[in-house]
Scaffold this motif. Sequence first.
Motif, PDB file in Angstrom:
ATOM      1  N   ILE A 208      -8.341  -8.528   0.676  1.00  0.00           N
ATOM      2  CA  ILE A 208      -8.768  -7.824  -0.393  1.00  0.00           C
ATOM      3  C   ILE A 208      -9.173  -6.164  -1.718  1.00  0.00           C
ATOM      4  O   ILE A 208      -8.216  -5.854  -0.849  1.00  0.00           O
ATOM      5  N   SER A 209      -9.087  -7.129  -2.076  1.00  0.00           N
ATOM      6  CA  SER A 209      -7.896  -6.525  -3.274  1.00  0.00           C
ATOM      7  C   SER A 209      -9.469  -5.408  -3.789  1.00  0.00           C
ATOM      8  O   SER A 209     -10.294  -4.864  -3.174  1.00  0.00           O
ATOM      9  N   GLY A 210      -8.780  -4.710  -4.216  1.00  0.00           N
ATOM     10  CA  GLY A 210      -8.912  -3.169  -4.413  1.00  0.00           C
ATOM     11  C   GLY A 210      -9.165  -2.481  -6.499  1.00  0.00           C
ATOM     12  O   GLY A 210      -8.795  -2.980  -7.358  1.00  0.00           O
TER      13      GLY A 210
ATOM     14  N   ARG B  49       0.807  -1.105   0.046  1.00  0.00           N
ATOM     15  CA  ARG B  49      -0.074  -0.314  -0.055  1.00  0.00           C
ATOM     16  C   ARG B  49       0.712   1.395   0.381  1.00  0.00           C
ATOM     17  O   ARG B  49       0.711   2.620   0.393  1.00  0.00           O
ATOM     18  N   TYR B  50       1.875   1.379   0.085  1.00  0.00           N
ATOM     19  CA  TYR B  50       2.883   2.157   0.064  1.00  0.00           C
ATOM     20  C   TYR B  50       3.458   3.325  -1.685  1.00  0.00           C
ATOM     21  O   TYR B  50       3.886   2.461  -2.456  1.00  0.00           O
ATOM     22  N   LEU B  51       3.272   4.552  -1.242  1.00  0.00           N
ATOM     23  CA  LEU B  51       3.290   5.482  -2.115  1.00  0.00           C
ATOM     24  C   LEU B  51       4.501   6.709  -1.698  1.00  0.00           C
ATOM     25  O   LEU B  51       4.352   7.314  -0.077  1.00  0.00           O
ATOM     26  N   PHE B  52       5.466   6.420  -2.620  1.00  0.00           N
ATOM     27  CA  PHE B  52       6.367   7.460  -2.333  1.00  0.00           C
ATOM     28  C   PHE B  52       6.588   8.246  -4.751  1.00  0.00           C
ATOM     29  O   PHE B  52       6.723   7.710  -5.102  1.00  0.00           O
ATOM     30  N   HIS B  53       6.548   9.740  -4.215  1.00  0.00           N
ATOM     31  CA  HIS B  53       6.887  10.559  -4.950  1.00  0.00           C
ATOM     32  C   HIS B  53       8.583  10.573  -4.923  1.00  0.00           C
ATOM     33  O   HIS B  53       9.254  10.844  -4.111  1.00  0.00           O
ATOM     34  N   ASN B  54       8.390  10.916  -6.320  1.00  0.00           N
ATOM     35  CA  ASN B  54       9.807  10.843  -7.060  1.00  0.00           C
ATOM     36  C   ASN B  54      10.255  12.471  -7.072  1.00  0.00           C
ATOM     37  O   ASN B  54       9.784  13.266  -7.981  1.00  0.00           O
ATOM     38  N   ASP B  55      11.055  13.267  -6.180  1.00  0.00           N
ATOM     39  CA  ASP B  55      11.104  14.351  -6.204  1.00  0.00           C
ATOM     40  C   ASP B  55      12.684  15.191  -6.897  1.00  0.00           C
ATOM     41  O   ASP B  55      12.846  16.531  -6.873  1.00  0.00           O
ATOM     42  N   GLY B  56      13.064  13.811  -7.472  1.00  0.00           N
ATOM     43  CA  GLY B  56      14.450  14.510  -8.385  1.00  0.00           C
ATOM     44  C   GLY B  56      15.177  14.482  -6.841  1.00  0.00           C
ATOM     45  O   GLY B  56      15.670  14.363  -6.030  1.00  0.00           O
ATOM     46  N   ASN B  57      16.549  14.893  -7.936  1.00  0.00           N
ATOM     47  CA  ASN B  57      17.839  14.652  -7.894  1.00  0.00           C
ATOM     48  C   ASN B  57      18.306  13.777  -6.759  1.00  0.00           C
ATOM     49  O   ASN B  57      18.610  13.496  -5.513  1.00  0.00           O
ATOM     50  N   SER B  58      17.500  12.156  -6.874  1.00  0.00           N
ATOM     51  CA  SER B  58      17.637  11.106  -6.225  1.00  0.00           C
ATOM     52  C   SER B  58      16.875  10.619  -5.267  1.00  0.00           C
ATOM     53  O   SER B  58      17.213   9.582  -4.879  1.00  0.00           O
ATOM     54  N   ASN B  59      15.624  11.976  -4.908  1.00  0.00           N
ATOM     55  CA  ASN B  59      15.218  11.712  -3.653  1.00  0.00           C
ATOM     56  C   ASN B  59      13.813  11.575  -3.945  1.00  0.00           C
ATOM     57  O   ASN B  59      12.953  11.942  -4.723  1.00  0.00           O
ATOM     58  N   PHE B  60      13.000  10.790  -2.583  1.00  0.00           N
ATOM     59  CA  PHE B  60      12.453  10.279  -3.019  1.00  0.00           C
ATOM     60  C   PHE B  60      11.472  11.029  -1.862  1.00  0.00           C
ATOM     61  O   PHE B  60      12.027  10.706  -0.386  1.00  0.00           O
ATOM     62  N   SER B  61      10.118  11.253  -1.606  1.00  0.00           N
ATOM     63  CA  SER B  61       9.172  11.328  -0.306  1.00  0.00           C
ATOM     64  C   SER B  61       7.884  10.653  -0.196  1.00  0.00           C
ATOM     65  O   SER B  61       7.454  10.383  -1.276  1.00  0.00           O
ATOM     66  N   GLN B  62       7.817  10.179   1.475  1.00  0.00           N
ATOM     67  CA  GLN B  62       6.321   9.303   0.834  1.00  0.00           C
ATOM     68  C   GLN B  62       5.395  10.070   1.239  1.00  0.00           C
ATOM     69  O   GLN B  62       5.165  10.906   1.973  1.00  0.00           O
TER      70      GLN B  62
ATOM     71  N   GLY C 150      -7.300   1.962   0.576  1.00  0.00           N
ATOM     72  CA  GLY C 150      -8.000   0.611   0.429  1.00  0.00           C
ATOM     73  C   GLY C 150      -7.787  -0.090   0.232  1.00  0.00           C
ATOM     74  O   GLY C 150      -7.565  -1.504  -0.433  1.00  0.00           O
ATOM     75  N   ALA C 151      -6.363   0.107   0.022  1.00  0.00           N
ATOM     76  CA  ALA C 151      -5.009  -0.995  -0.729  1.00  0.00           C
ATOM     77  C   ALA C 151      -4.463  -2.087   1.328  1.00  0.00           C
ATOM     78  O   ALA C 151      -4.295  -1.181   1.785  1.00  0.00           O
ATOM     79  N   THR C 152      -5.435  -2.951   0.575  1.00  0.00           N
ATOM     80  CA  THR C 152      -4.759  -3.580   1.799  1.00  0.00           C
ATOM     81  C   THR C 152      -3.536  -4.570   2.704  1.00  0.00           C
ATOM     82  O   THR C 152      -3.292  -4.871   0.882  1.00  0.00           O
ATOM     83  N   THR C 153      -3.878  -5.409   3.434  1.00  0.00           N
ATOM     84  CA  THR C 153      -2.513  -6.411   3.737  1.00  0.00           C
ATOM     85  C   THR C 153      -3.598  -7.462   3.639  1.00  0.00           C
ATOM     86  O   THR C 153      -4.596  -7.187   3.972  1.00  0.00           O
ATOM     87  N   GLY C 154      -2.903  -8.197   5.348  1.00  0.00           N
ATOM     88  CA  GLY C 154      -3.321  -9.783   5.603  1.00  0.00           C
ATOM     89  C   GLY C 154      -3.547 -10.161   5.043  1.00  0.00           C
ATOM     90  O   GLY C 154      -3.795 -11.564   5.499  1.00  0.00           O
ATOM     91  N   GLN C 155      -2.568 -10.844   3.541  1.00  0.00           N
ATOM     92  CA  GLN C 155      -1.381 -12.054   3.911  1.00  0.00           C
ATOM     93  C   GLN C 155      -0.358 -11.926   3.320  1.00  0.00           C
ATOM     94  O   GLN C 155      -0.791 -11.003   2.820  1.00  0.00           O
ATOM     95  N   GLY C 156      -0.248 -13.365   2.634  1.00  0.00           N
ATOM     96  CA  GLY C 156       1.485 -13.752   2.446  1.00  0.00           C
ATOM     97  C   GLY C 156       1.828 -13.045   0.894  1.00  0.00           C
ATOM     98  O   GLY C 156       2.861 -13.094   0.379  1.00  0.00           O
ATOM     99  N   SER C 157       1.091 -12.050   0.284  1.00  0.00           N
ATOM    100  CA  SER C 157       0.388 -12.099  -1.310  1.00  0.00           C
ATOM    101  C   SER C 157      -0.240 -10.749  -1.655  1.00  0.00           C
ATOM    102  O   SER C 157      -0.854 -10.193  -0.997  1.00  0.00           O
ATOM    103  N   ALA C 158       0.723 -10.191  -2.643  1.00  0.00           N
ATOM    104  CA  ALA C 158       0.248  -8.611  -3.148  1.00  0.00           C
ATOM    105  C   ALA C 158       0.641  -8.572  -4.420  1.00  0.00           C
ATOM    106  O   ALA C 158       2.135  -8.231  -4.382  1.00  0.00           O
ATOM    107  N   GLY C 159       0.011  -8.006  -5.632  1.00  0.00           N
ATOM    108  CA  GLY C 159       0.572  -7.668  -6.648  1.00  0.00           C
ATOM    109  C   GLY C 159      -0.663  -6.463  -7.146  1.00  0.00           C
ATOM    110  O   GLY C 159      -1.591  -5.982  -6.319  1.00  0.00           O
ATOM    111  N   SER C 160      -0.019  -5.311  -7.915  1.00  0.00           N
ATOM    112  CA  SER C 160      -0.873  -4.241  -8.305  1.00  0.00           C
ATOM    113  C   SER C 160      -0.611  -4.095  -9.193  1.00  0.00           C
ATOM    114  O   SER C 160       0.393  -4.524 -10.615  1.00  0.00           O
TER     115      SER C 160
END
Length: 573
Positions: free
Chosen positions: A110-112, A62-75, A81-91
């Motif tokens: 729970i897929s979304g 469920r995690y999202l990161f913005h590419n700020d340029g100059n090799s930096n990211f911000s969370q 609606g993206a869930t955890t709760g099991q051992g697998s996940a794709g998108s």
Amino acid sequence: MKYFLLILLLFPWCLKAQGFFTKITDNTNPAVTFTNTAATYKGLVWIDLDNDNRPDLFVSQRYLFHNDGNSNFSQMANVSGATTGQGSAGSSWGDIDNDGYPDAITASLISGLHHNNGDGTFTPMTSMLSNFTEYSGWDCALVDADNNGRLDLSYVHACCNFHPTGPFSCRLFLQSTDGTFNPVTGYEFTDTLAAYTIPIWADYDLDGDMDLFIGSGPANNPPGALPDFNYRNMLKETGTFSLKRLTDFPFMVPQDGQTYNFVDVDNDGDLDICLTNYSQAPTRFYRNNNGVYVSETTPFTLQVGHLANCWGDVDNDGDIDVMVTTDGSPMIKLYRNNGNGTFAVAASAGTADNTVCGLAFADYDNDGDLDFYTNGPTEGRALFRNNSLAGNRAWVEITLEGTQSNRSAIGATLRVKAKIGGNDVWQIRQVTAHNSFQSQSDLRQHFGLNDATTIDSLEIRWPSGLTEAFTGLAVKNFYKIVEGQGITPTIEPSPASFDVRPNPVFRELTVTAEEKIAGVEMFDPSGKLIPLQLTEMAEGWRIWLYGNPPAGAYFLRVRFDNGTMATKQVLKF
């Protein structure tokens, strides 16, 4: 003594590959320090969320990161609606509603379906899907299966005992032009249970529609590996979307299927097949000889337990290479294409701090070569930058935007011709929204061009059926092509800058910068190079425009000694 000699032979490979890809360990970079879930099997997606020509990053679950340029990211905020709760996940990501912002589908406990609001937030839209309540999925993929300009949704479920809920069959929803989603049934994968793993949509036969390949491990189906669920799209043959089970070789070979990929390994104009299998069959490679598939042994077909096979020209030599992940291993293996139909033995591209399953490519720092990210349990998430593997070889990166086709151009096929090593070489890429184990590389298409000095031809076949061609393009450039509206160079964001005087200009100008300038190029709005006479001076470069090009807007690109680039618009009167 024999073991000592073996170590000496292998050690240079490991050393060399580790030097090519630098593992990013900056503790201020949240993309490599965030607290990941412990789920064993999960992937990632590189996707440009805000259309700034910088690939951003989604890390399942469920995690999202913005590419700020100059090799930096911000969370950013987690995808709602993206869930955890099991051992697998794709998108899978693409512009589902054609509003200019990429949306997502996710597979987990729970897929979304998640709508991108354009402000960094997402709205769950799963209620639009019938018979989908509490659906647990192993993986998912977007596609425009019927070429109506709208992206369709596909989800798979790995029966049995791989999910805490279910079992379920797979789900396929075709999107109408009014934005409604209609369930499709009547196929084995939509109506029956199996250990469905990774769905890949690709135009394997290059006929203009996307075909479906679902890896399906044997799981509880004795006596062992069974054929995967592979289908040809009959849209071009009949005028209506339908799927026909492929029964010829190699599609009915018993497998323990994970990830299918269709790539032109030998640049002969057709697509070869790579399939990573799990524990009950080795990885496969099938060479396409004018429509006849031949099974071949390569360094990566000698083992079992592989998950991802992810393809990209990491050394920019004009031949596509492959990286492979292995279940239970933190090491990523690189197999370089030798350019003669063979592959080099495995080299370590990098090692995460935990086991790795998902892997995907993107040129996240916009320096013209492919970097990669991995995902797995906890510290299996890792970012690797391509430092020197590509050298100073030429490249091009192309972003497509559909108008009659779906806006993300998923399903488009690109062909590039350039003179490499004195020979005319054609390369093929396809825009797909899933091309690795539970993962997706950047939709921006990357071609390595080696010693080419210009792109002779660029051809695009859009899902709508429109074919466009462009000639005489500059290498080492980013381009955007809007369907039916032409091509424009993309001014890549850069921390470096330079001054141009005068601007507007008639025939002569100077370029100065604080950073040392390594080279200067100028091209018109279609990407064609403008002949220049360059004179290096102590304070910068003097430029004379040969041939007095016509008045209009041009682009001046400066390459700096530190490897970065910057581009500015120049007006000619």
